[in-house]
Motif scaffolding. Structure first.
Motif, PDB file in Angstrom:
ATOM      1  N   PHE A  38       0.422  -1.416  -0.016  1.00  0.00           N
ATOM      2  CA  PHE A  38      -0.045  -0.473  -0.590  1.00  0.00           C
ATOM      3  C   PHE A  38       0.686   1.665  -0.010  1.00  0.00           C
ATOM      4  CE2 PHE A  38      -2.384   2.961   2.568  1.00  0.00           C
ATOM      5  CZ  PHE A  38      -3.763   3.596   1.727  1.00  0.00           C
ATOM      6  N   LEU A  39       1.650   1.597   0.879  1.00  0.00           N
ATOM      7  CA  LEU A  39       2.689   2.517   1.053  1.00  0.00           C
ATOM      8  C   LEU A  39       3.697   2.402  -0.433  1.00  0.00           C
ATOM      9  CD1 LEU A  39       4.324   2.153   4.791  1.00  0.00           C
ATOM     10  CD2 LEU A  39       2.763   3.922   4.155  1.00  0.00           C
ATOM     11  N   TYR A  40       3.867   1.363  -1.048  1.00  0.00           N
ATOM     12  CA  TYR A  40       4.408   1.184  -2.447  1.00  0.00           C
ATOM     13  C   TYR A  40       3.554   2.062  -3.717  1.00  0.00           C
ATOM     14  CZ  TYR A  40       6.921  -0.942  -6.373  1.00  0.00           C
ATOM     15  OH  TYR A  40       7.458  -0.438  -8.035  1.00  0.00           O
ATOM     16  N   HIS A  41       2.629   1.478  -3.357  1.00  0.00           N
ATOM     17  CA  HIS A  41       1.157   2.136  -4.356  1.00  0.00           C
ATOM     18  C   HIS A  41       1.577   3.310  -4.279  1.00  0.00           C
ATOM     19  CE1 HIS A  41      -1.580   1.996  -7.777  1.00  0.00           C
ATOM     20  NE2 HIS A  41      -2.144   2.601  -7.248  1.00  0.00           N
ATOM     21  N   LEU A  42       1.011   4.286  -2.655  1.00  0.00           N
ATOM     22  CA  LEU A  42       1.070   5.289  -2.416  1.00  0.00           C
ATOM     23  C   LEU A  42       1.943   6.340  -3.255  1.00  0.00           C
ATOM     24  CD1 LEU A  42      -0.808   5.595   1.018  1.00  0.00           C
ATOM     25  CD2 LEU A  42      -1.755   6.071  -1.321  1.00  0.00           C
ATOM     26  N   PHE A  43       3.459   5.991  -2.777  1.00  0.00           N
ATOM     27  CA  PHE A  43       4.402   6.270  -3.843  1.00  0.00           C
ATOM     28  C   PHE A  43       4.178   6.932  -4.844  1.00  0.00           C
ATOM     29  CE2 PHE A  43       8.214   5.982  -6.586  1.00  0.00           C
ATOM     30  CZ  PHE A  43       9.369   7.004  -6.166  1.00  0.00           C
ATOM     31  N   PHE A  44       3.544   5.689  -5.830  1.00  0.00           N
ATOM     32  CA  PHE A  44       3.919   6.027  -6.907  1.00  0.00           C
ATOM     33  C   PHE A  44       2.161   6.633  -7.559  1.00  0.00           C
ATOM     34  CE2 PHE A  44       6.613   2.574  -7.863  1.00  0.00           C
ATOM     35  CZ  PHE A  44       6.854   2.704  -8.832  1.00  0.00           C
ATOM     36  N   PHE A  45       1.714   6.873  -6.160  1.00  0.00           N
ATOM     37  CA  PHE A  45       0.459   7.923  -6.473  1.00  0.00           C
ATOM     38  C   PHE A  45       1.451   9.389  -6.925  1.00  0.00           C
ATOM     39  CE2 PHE A  45      -1.432  10.749  -3.714  1.00  0.00           C
ATOM     40  CZ  PHE A  45      -2.224  11.610  -4.240  1.00  0.00           C
ATOM     41  N   ILE A  46       1.966   9.396  -5.721  1.00  0.00           N
ATOM     42  CA  ILE A  46       3.265  11.033  -6.057  1.00  0.00           C
ATOM     43  C   ILE A  46       3.250  10.837  -6.665  1.00  0.00           C
ATOM     44  CG2 ILE A  46       4.453  12.220  -4.371  1.00  0.00           C
ATOM     45  CD1 ILE A  46       3.766  10.627  -1.856  1.00  0.00           C
ATOM     46  N   MET A  99      -8.173  14.910  -3.484  1.00  0.00           N
ATOM     47  CA  MET A  99      -8.627  13.442  -2.839  1.00  0.00           C
ATOM     48  C   MET A  99      -9.502  12.863  -3.869  1.00  0.00           C
ATOM     49  SD  MET A  99     -11.212  15.229  -0.200  1.00  0.00           S
ATOM     50  CE  MET A  99     -10.863  14.679   1.097  1.00  0.00           C
ATOM     51  N   MET A 100      -9.958  12.559  -4.906  1.00  0.00           N
ATOM     52  CA  MET A 100     -10.501  11.784  -6.092  1.00  0.00           C
ATOM     53  C   MET A 100      -9.240  11.782  -6.345  1.00  0.00           C
ATOM     54  SD  MET A 100     -13.369  12.124  -6.000  1.00  0.00           S
ATOM     55  CE  MET A 100     -13.403  11.224  -7.582  1.00  0.00           C
ATOM     56  N   MET A 101      -7.775  11.544  -6.598  1.00  0.00           N
ATOM     57  CA  MET A 101      -5.959  10.718  -7.114  1.00  0.00           C
ATOM     58  C   MET A 101      -5.925   9.469  -6.280  1.00  0.00           C
ATOM     59  SD  MET A 101      -5.360  12.180 -10.521  1.00  0.00           S
ATOM     60  CE  MET A 101      -3.389  11.894 -10.264  1.00  0.00           C
ATOM     61  N   VAL A 102      -6.132  10.231  -5.018  1.00  0.00           N
ATOM     62  CA  VAL A 102      -5.974   8.939  -3.746  1.00  0.00           C
ATOM     63  C   VAL A 102      -6.791   8.142  -4.030  1.00  0.00           C
ATOM     64  CG1 VAL A 102      -5.915   9.268  -1.086  1.00  0.00           C
ATOM     65  CG2 VAL A 102      -4.584  10.478  -2.705  1.00  0.00           C
ATOM     66  N   TRP A 147       0.256   3.651 -13.593  1.00  0.00           N
ATOM     67  CA  TRP A 147      -0.876   3.410 -14.257  1.00  0.00           C
ATOM     68  C   TRP A 147      -2.272   2.825 -13.825  1.00  0.00           C
ATOM     69  CZ3 TRP A 147       0.165   6.653 -18.219  1.00  0.00           C
ATOM     70  CH2 TRP A 147       0.915   6.235 -19.017  1.00  0.00           C
ATOM     71  N   THR A 148      -1.722   2.174 -12.055  1.00  0.00           N
ATOM     72  CA  THR A 148      -3.036   2.275 -11.373  1.00  0.00           C
ATOM     73  C   THR A 148      -3.127   3.214 -10.142  1.00  0.00           C
ATOM     74  OG1 THR A 148      -2.007   0.447 -10.549  1.00  0.00           O
ATOM     75  CG2 THR A 148      -3.844  -0.335 -11.837  1.00  0.00           C
ATOM     76  N   ALA A 149      -2.363   4.449 -10.263  1.00  0.00           N
ATOM     77  CA  ALA A 149      -2.286   5.535  -9.275  1.00  0.00           C
ATOM     78  C   ALA A 149      -2.927   6.706  -9.749  1.00  0.00           C
ATOM     79  CB  ALA A 149      -0.895   5.105  -8.629  1.00  0.00           C
ATOM     80  N   SER A 150      -4.053   6.679 -10.308  1.00  0.00           N
ATOM     81  CA  SER A 150      -4.451   8.077 -10.743  1.00  0.00           C
ATOM     82  C   SER A 150      -6.202   7.417 -10.722  1.00  0.00           C
ATOM     83  CB  SER A 150      -3.601   8.988 -11.708  1.00  0.00           C
ATOM     84  OG  SER A 150      -4.125   8.023 -13.380  1.00  0.00           O
ATOM     85  N   LEU A 151      -6.724   9.469 -11.082  1.00  0.00           N
ATOM     86  CA  LEU A 151      -8.028   9.519 -11.626  1.00  0.00           C
ATOM     87  C   LEU A 151      -8.045   9.032 -12.765  1.00  0.00           C
ATOM     88  CD1 LEU A 151     -10.622  10.001 -11.003  1.00  0.00           C
ATOM     89  CD2 LEU A 151     -10.355  12.139 -11.289  1.00  0.00           C
TER      90      LEU A 151
END
Length: 399
Positions: A38-46, A99-102, A147-151
């Motif tokens: 989960f933390l790894y995926h949040l890094f790619f969200f950033i 927030m939508m991106m998260v 490619w799975t970390a955004s709106l």
């Protein structure tokens, strides 16, 4: 950005509740691994959020569109359904862009969570490739997370596919997950639902397991009935709903679509490629020689891993394995191949290819993993038999 941070914490708490539920169902479940993922995926969200700040991103359009109409106006398939999903969060709960991106990044993470369950439940044997744990390797592939970390479509379609793959093993007890996954897949990408339904039916028809007649009938009626109900929508996505010759219609659509996508900076003229080259392009390009920019170079490393993994099933005994393989393997291979076949005809842009194939590559990874694990298991059984034979011969010699 404060709202996004609060949402991250709220989703982290929700994750812990889900982990507790799955830990009771599956002894193999690792909360530590899933929290790390989960933390790894949040890094790619950033990473993606930073990328979107300085580059054109569809996520901005996905955030703005639902603000200009009533909720019911957005109910439909493809892009419209993403707007329909987003509408209550934006207009009722007041979610801002961050927030939508998260939220959508979390949808992508749920896809990885169900991918983990799908793999571990069906393949209990641990396996190493390139001196790394196979499952850990595929769960942490960067391109999949980016490619799975955004709106957008990428996160929820991946979530739907992995939920479906997990639920189909036990449709009676996981019926809600199965229905939710089917709805997500169909409304986001109707043509992908066609591939999933075809793969499921084929898997249950030819799998080696002895499956109860009622369960087979449930799957057949459910999948085939669904396809009959939604056939017009699926054909309409390619403008084939009024076509008298579906094959010719699809060829015309492929040429038109491929020509449009090839006009971009990272386009490749695949129209005249033979089928094997089209598939190779979809699965393994860009490679280092044709990488579009820095992102393309990073993806090239990952594509090389895909290629090296794929080579491992190019063995004489693979077809023999496939013949005796279970439902999940045949379903996964069918979904992967049909989706690849269709998309390789219409994709002529390396940037879009990088994004689109993230939907289906996990089905290939599952087939490769199962094949290699089966070979490892067979070796273990053979060694045990030899050991027991030697022990028995020694006992007879002593007596």
């Amino acid at each position: 950005m404060l709202g996004a941070l609060v949402l991250m914490l709220a989703l982290f708490v929700i994750n812990q509740m889900m982990y507790s539920t799955f830990s009771k169902k599956h002894k193999f479940f690792s909360k530590k691994l899933m929290n790390t993922l989960f933390l790894y995926h949040l890094f790619f969200f950033i990473v993606y959020y930073t990328y979107a700040l300085f580059n054109n991103s569809d996520s901005r359009l996905y955030y703005s569109r639902p603000q200009y109409g009533a909720w019911g106006e957005y109910f439909g398939t493809s892009t419209t359904f993403i707007d329909f999903m987003s509408w209550p969060f934006i207009n009722v709960l007041g979610f801002n862009y961050e927030m939508m991106m998260v939220l959508y990044a979390w949808f992508g993470y749920i896809g990885f969570l169900y991918a983990y369950l799908f793999f571990r439940e069906n393949i209990p044997i641990k396996l190493k490739v390139f001196k790394l744990d196979f499952l850990i390797l595929v769960l942490f592939l960067p391109n999949m997370h980016f490619w799975t970390a955004s709106l957008g479509k990428g996160a929820p379609i991946f979530m739907g596919l992995m939920m479906f793959a997990y639920a189909i093993k036990e449709p009676k007890s996981r019926w809600f997950t199965l229905i939710l996954a089917s709805v997500l897949i169909y409304y986001i990408r109707p043509h992908v639902f066609l591939f999933v339904a075809a793969g499921t039916v084929l898997g249950y028809m030819t799998g080696k397991e002895k499956i109860a007649f009622w369960k087979k009938m449930l799957i057949y009626i459910g999948m085939i009935g669904s396809l009959i109900m939604v056939q017009d929508t699926i054909l309409g996505m390619a403008g084939l709903d009024e076509s008298e010759n579906l094959v010719q219609g699809f060829e015309d659509f492929s040429e038109d679509r491929g020509g449009e996508l090839a006009k971009s900076g990272s386009g490749v003229d695949m129209v005249d490629y033979p089928l094997p080259v089209k598939l190779f392009t979809f699965w393994f390009r860009p490679l280092f020689f044709d990488a579009p920019g820095m992102l393309g170079l990073i993806v090239s490393v990952e594509n090389l891993i895909y290629l090296l993994l794929f080579i491992r099933i190019l063995k004489k005994d693979f077809l023999k394995f496939l013949k005796k393989s279970p439902v999940t393997v045949k379903m996964s291979l069918t979904v992967f191949f049909l989706a690849s076949l269709a998309m390789s005809f219409v994709m002529s842009n390396l940037g879009i290819i990088m994004r689109q194939k993230s939907m289906v590559m996990y089905f290939l990874f599952f087939v490769i993993y199962y094949y290699l694990a089966q070979k490892k298991y067979d070796r273990i059984v053979m060694l045990k038999k030899r050991k027991n034979k030697i022990l028995k011969s020694r006992e007879l010699g002593v007596s």
